[in-house]
Design a protein around this motif. Sequence first.
Motif, PDB file in Angstrom:
ATOM      1  N   ARG A 111       0.838  -1.212   0.000  1.00 56.85           N
ATOM      2  CA  ARG A 111       0.000   0.000   0.000  1.00 56.85           C
ATOM      3  C   ARG A 111       0.871   1.260   0.000  1.00 56.85           C
ATOM      4  NH1 ARG A 111      -5.338  -1.249   1.058  1.00 56.85           N
ATOM      5  NH2 ARG A 111      -5.723  -3.283   2.030  1.00 56.85           N
ATOM      6  N   GLU A 112       1.965   1.209   0.738  1.00 55.14           N
ATOM      7  CA  GLU A 112       2.860   2.371   0.763  1.00 55.14           C
ATOM      8  C   GLU A 112       3.426   2.641  -0.617  1.00 55.14           C
ATOM      9  OE1 GLU A 112       6.922   3.832   3.100  1.00 55.14           O
ATOM     10  OE2 GLU A 112       5.864   2.015   3.725  1.00 55.14           O
ATOM     11  N   THR A 113       3.800   1.594  -1.322  1.00 53.87           N
ATOM     12  CA  THR A 113       4.335   1.765  -2.685  1.00 53.87           C
ATOM     13  C   THR A 113       3.245   2.276  -3.625  1.00 53.87           C
ATOM     14  OG1 THR A 113       5.957   0.015  -2.331  1.00 53.87           O
ATOM     15  CG2 THR A 113       5.450   0.575  -4.609  1.00 53.87           C
ATOM     16  N   LEU A 114       2.036   1.706  -3.504  1.00 54.19           N
ATOM     17  CA  LEU A 114       0.947   2.133  -4.390  1.00 54.19           C
ATOM     18  C   LEU A 114       0.542   3.580  -4.116  1.00 54.19           C
ATOM     19  CD1 LEU A 114      -1.319  -1.065  -4.287  1.00 54.19           C
ATOM     20  CD2 LEU A 114       0.153  -0.306  -6.179  1.00 54.19           C
ATOM     21  N   ALA A 115       0.562   4.008  -2.860  1.00 53.93           N
ATOM     22  CA  ALA A 115       0.178   5.386  -2.528  1.00 53.93           C
ATOM     23  C   ALA A 115       1.123   6.393  -3.153  1.00 53.93           C
ATOM     24  CB  ALA A 115       0.146   5.554  -1.018  1.00 53.93           C
ATOM     25  N   ALA A 116       2.368   5.989  -3.354  1.00 59.16           N
ATOM     26  CA  ALA A 116       3.356   6.905  -3.953  1.00 59.16           C
ATOM     27  C   ALA A 116       3.306   6.883  -5.477  1.00 59.16           C
ATOM     28  CB  ALA A 116       4.760   6.537  -3.478  1.00 59.16           C
ATOM     29  N   THR A 117       2.441   6.077  -6.046  1.00 61.41           N
ATOM     30  CA  THR A 117       2.337   5.946  -7.514  1.00 61.41           C
ATOM     31  C   THR A 117       1.029   6.571  -7.977  1.00 61.41           C
ATOM     32  OG1 THR A 117       3.589   3.875  -7.400  1.00 61.41           O
ATOM     33  CG2 THR A 117       2.362   4.326  -9.430  1.00 61.41           C
ATOM     34  N   ASP A 118       1.128   7.503  -8.947  1.00 59.51           N
ATOM     35  CA  ASP A 118      -0.060   8.202  -9.474  1.00 59.51           C
ATOM     36  C   ASP A 118      -0.452   7.583 -10.802  1.00 59.51           C
ATOM     37  OD1 ASP A 118      -2.126   9.890  -9.902  1.00 59.51           O
ATOM     38  OD2 ASP A 118      -0.881  11.644 -10.412  1.00 59.51           O
ATOM     39  N   SER A 119      -1.283   6.501 -10.720  1.00 56.09           N
ATOM     40  CA  SER A 119      -1.716   5.838 -11.958  1.00 56.09           C
ATOM     41  C   SER A 119      -3.010   5.094 -11.681  1.00 56.09           C
ATOM     42  CB  SER A 119      -0.646   4.858 -12.457  1.00 56.09           C
ATOM     43  OG  SER A 119      -0.495   3.781 -11.539  1.00 56.09           O
ATOM     44  N   ASP A 120      -3.713   4.824 -12.779  1.00 52.97           N
ATOM     45  CA  ASP A 120      -4.967   4.077 -12.648  1.00 52.97           C
ATOM     46  C   ASP A 120      -4.700   2.643 -12.186  1.00 52.97           C
ATOM     47  OD1 ASP A 120      -6.351   6.277 -13.461  1.00 52.97           O
ATOM     48  OD2 ASP A 120      -6.438   5.657 -15.573  1.00 52.97           O
ATOM     49  N   GLU A 121      -3.560   2.080 -12.657  1.00 58.56           N
ATOM     50  CA  GLU A 121      -3.231   0.710 -12.238  1.00 58.56           C
ATOM     51  C   GLU A 121      -3.028   0.640 -10.724  1.00 58.56           C
ATOM     52  OE1 GLU A 121      -1.871   2.350 -14.637  1.00 58.56           O
ATOM     53  OE2 GLU A 121      -2.278   1.202 -16.478  1.00 58.56           O
ATOM     54  N   ALA A 122      -2.428   1.692 -10.165  1.00 67.66           N
ATOM     55  CA  ALA A 122      -2.201   1.706  -8.720  1.00 67.66           C
ATOM     56  C   ALA A 122      -3.525   1.788  -7.973  1.00 67.66           C
ATOM     57  CB  ALA A 122      -1.299   2.869  -8.335  1.00 67.66           C
ATOM     58  N   ARG A 123      -4.466   2.633  -8.499  1.00 70.04           N
ATOM     59  CA  ARG A 123      -5.750   2.736  -7.822  1.00 70.04           C
ATOM     60  C   ARG A 123      -6.534   1.413  -7.925  1.00 70.04           C
ATOM     61  NH1 ARG A 123      -3.021   6.519  -7.504  1.00 70.04           N
ATOM     62  NH2 ARG A 123      -2.457   5.246  -5.711  1.00 70.04           N
ATOM     63  N   PHE A 124      -6.429   0.774  -9.079  1.00 71.42           N
ATOM     64  CA  PHE A 124      -7.115  -0.506  -9.261  1.00 71.42           C
ATOM     65  C   PHE A 124      -6.533  -1.561  -8.310  1.00 71.42           C
ATOM     66  CE2 PHE A 124      -7.546  -4.673 -11.284  1.00 71.42           C
ATOM     67  CZ  PHE A 124      -8.921  -4.715 -11.483  1.00 71.42           C
ATOM     68  N   ALA A 125      -5.222  -1.556  -8.134  1.00 68.99           N
ATOM     69  CA  ALA A 125      -4.567  -2.503  -7.223  1.00 68.99           C
ATOM     70  C   ALA A 125      -5.000  -2.247  -5.780  1.00 68.99           C
ATOM     71  CB  ALA A 125      -3.051  -2.399  -7.349  1.00 68.99           C
ATOM     72  N   GLU A 126      -5.088  -0.962  -5.412  1.00 66.69           N
ATOM     73  CA  GLU A 126      -5.531  -0.639  -4.069  1.00 66.69           C
ATOM     74  C   GLU A 126      -6.946  -1.152  -3.815  1.00 66.69           C
ATOM     75  OE1 GLU A 126      -3.061   3.449  -3.003  1.00 66.69           O
ATOM     76  OE2 GLU A 126      -5.009   3.573  -4.036  1.00 66.69           O
ATOM     77  N   ALA A 127      -7.782  -1.023  -4.827  1.00 64.94           N
ATOM     78  CA  ALA A 127      -9.149  -1.519  -4.696  1.00 64.94           C
ATOM     79  C   ALA A 127      -9.166  -3.038  -4.535  1.00 64.94           C
ATOM     80  CB  ALA A 127      -9.970  -1.099  -5.915  1.00 64.94           C
ATOM     81  N   ALA A 128      -8.290  -3.701  -5.264  1.00 67.18           N
ATOM     82  CA  ALA A 128      -8.209  -5.161  -5.138  1.00 67.18           C
ATOM     83  C   ALA A 128      -7.763  -5.568  -3.743  1.00 67.18           C
ATOM     84  CB  ALA A 128      -7.251  -5.719  -6.192  1.00 67.18           C
ATOM     85  N   LEU A 129      -6.811  -4.810  -3.196  1.00 73.05           N
ATOM     86  CA  LEU A 129      -6.352  -5.131  -1.840  1.00 73.05           C
ATOM     87  C   LEU A 129      -7.439  -4.861  -0.810  1.00 73.05           C
ATOM     88  CD1 LEU A 129      -2.676  -3.751  -1.861  1.00 73.05           C
ATOM     89  CD2 LEU A 129      -3.456  -6.082  -2.272  1.00 73.05           C
ATOM     90  N   ASP A 130      -8.247  -3.833  -1.072  1.00 76.89           N
ATOM     91  CA  ASP A 130      -9.316  -3.502  -0.137  1.00 76.89           C
ATOM     92  C   ASP A 130     -10.399  -4.575  -0.087  1.00 76.89           C
ATOM     93  OD1 ASP A 130      -8.064  -1.169   0.575  1.00 76.89           O
ATOM     94  OD2 ASP A 130      -9.177   0.069  -0.876  1.00 76.89           O
ATOM     95  N   THR A 131     -10.545  -5.322  -1.150  1.00 79.34           N
ATOM     96  CA  THR A 131     -11.610  -6.341  -1.222  1.00 79.34           C
ATOM     97  C   THR A 131     -11.109  -7.743  -0.862  1.00 79.34           C
ATOM     98  OG1 THR A 131     -11.180  -6.683  -3.586  1.00 79.34           O
ATOM     99  CG2 THR A 131     -12.841  -5.028  -2.976  1.00 79.34           C
ATOM    100  N   LEU A 132      -9.883  -7.834  -0.340  1.00 79.51           N
ATOM    101  CA  LEU A 132      -9.369  -9.159   0.042  1.00 79.51           C
ATOM    102  C   LEU A 132     -10.224  -9.749   1.161  1.00 79.51           C
ATOM    103  CD1 LEU A 132      -5.485  -8.660   0.117  1.00 79.51           C
ATOM    104  CD2 LEU A 132      -6.774 -10.091  -1.471  1.00 79.51           C
TER     105      LEU A 132
END
Length: 682
Positions: A111-132
């Motif tokens: 999550r720390e790595t994804l938060a530092a990345t400004d991209s749609d792929e990062a937001r999509f990954a964050e959403a996937a992690l949220d639904t684990l």
Amino acid sequence: MAFWRRGGKGDDPRPGRSYRYGAWRGGPDPLAPPMDVRQAVDALGERLMNGDGIADALRQLMRDGDGSTRGLRDLQAQAQRRRRELSRQGRLDGAVTRARAMLDQALAAERETLAATDSDEARFAEAALDTLPRSTAQAVAELSEYQWASPEAAATYREILDELQREVLDQRFGGMAQTLRQMAEGGPQADAAAAATKQMMADLQDLLDAHARGEDTTQAFEEFMAQHGEMFGDPPPEDVDALVDELARRAAAAQRLMASLSPRQREELSGLMSAALGRDPELAARMGALSDTLRAMRPDLDWSSAARMRGEEPLGYSQAANSLAEMGDLDALIDQLGQEHPGATLDDIDVDTVERALGRTAADEVSRLRQLERELIEQGWLDRSGYDELSLTPKALRRLGQSALAKVFDRLTTDTRGEHDDPRTGVGAEPTGSHRPWRFGDAEPIDVVRTVSNAVLRTAAMGSSGTGGRGVRLSVDDFAIAEQENRSRAVVALCVDLSYSMVAEGRWAPMKQTALALSHLIATRFPTDALQIIGFGRYAQHLTAAELAAIEPDFVQGTNLAHALSLARIHVGRHPDATPIVLVVTDGEPTAHLEVSAGGGTEAVFNWPPLRETIQATVAQVDLLTRSRVTVNVFMLGEDPGLVRFVDALARRNGGRVFSTDPDRLGSFVVADYLRSRRRRS
């Protein structure tokens, strides 16, 4: 200590050849002295005196030890303490707890790595992690295809599965540390280590299948261990059965671990193991097949019971399973050491399990107890006449009699009555005409003629120079003893009370010791005397010394003195030329007598307080003995008023004597009275 010799080709013992010597390795030392079991025999005798049967006395000896070795009771207590320690070591869900912690660490880094990345792929990954899923196992399974943005998170995730896989393999085989390190390093070494592991499991499955079919697997086992032995710990198994035992023990512990978890913890751990082993389907399949084979080969092991662990520290998979394996060993060991199941023997105790669970010292103590039990039979102290029938041998009876007589004479030497151990073979002795060399301590008369003759013959053989020209001089070796034999003979009937009150009042052991002491005294010092031991409870019976030593209380009320005196009168009547001695040891007045039954036989009639018929039957036997000029001396244990009145009347009627004594002095009173009776008649 014995030694073995190894020579050259053919071990040819020709001169000039060289040999190497070392400690004996072919089993028990053949030159070792036999085990000294006399202390154990004495301990066994003490239990027999107190009313135990031989089998029960031997079992208690094994439970208590022989003084130099701890018994099964102490070893069982040690096993129970060790089991309690294990149960407090930690929690069994440590593998799931650690996997959850490592997953949270990986997700935080991702999550720390994804938060530092400004991209749609990062937001999509964050959403996937949220639904684990909240389940650790399900979350790990869903992340198997996830593309990690953080190298640190990816490494932590892989470590969750790698660590669990390593722990499972290490727990199952016990000697794969080197292989598992290679698998953890990655690269070609990891692939080679994984291939070696799967090849080992394939070869192991083939070996076990052949063994299960009853084939001779000796050569196959040696080849297997030569190729894969380093994966099975140190020391390696000695044969196929030992290999199966160890692998089945570990597999059963793994199954018990799953059974010991809560349903949710079990589901989590099962899912994590599937994820860890499922990355290599071949490895997972071989593990499952091996578990099934081991369970079929060792169905007697505990594969399903749950265990409780009350500690706070979470245990990893391998540590938890190994703790349960040790607890399983201890549970079986506690049962084996308890010897409570029917037909239990020391051979039921697995010495290897004792060593593994309690250490080498405890295993040596079990081995020594086994040896002690064997030596009691092999050295001739006990005789096993049937499948499970033990009896005392004459050798054991002599030792018990010697011990009992020694205690009696110890009491006599301190008794104010002045009795003492008399080394002579009898009283009223007469010379036999034979002689023997004098030995230090002999109290028999010196044979003067033989002594002088020996001195003359020795001097003549030496010549006059041997005496300095001063005639014949006596030497210690010249002295001779004039042998004598006892011309008087006694017939002895010792009637001992076997009723319930003798046990209840603690008089059973002194009674037995007294009878054995008298029996040994007569057998060794007065062998021409005729002794008959008569035990009486509700009925009376003839007993040998061996039967009396092994007799157990039957807890039946009744004191049939009339029957005992009847048997004593018959015994005395068979030896009309001998001095009659009738001794009665009892702690109660007569409460039983024999009557003719309706079928024509006899049966005992018991009643308390005593019936008139019981007293009359007893007095009738006393009168018969009195008319035959046989006196009855009674040794009264206890001060029951009814017993005192009856014994006093018996003494006045018969002319015998009455001794009121405590149990500790019973033996000295009986033996002293026997010796006094012989001297008076002689």
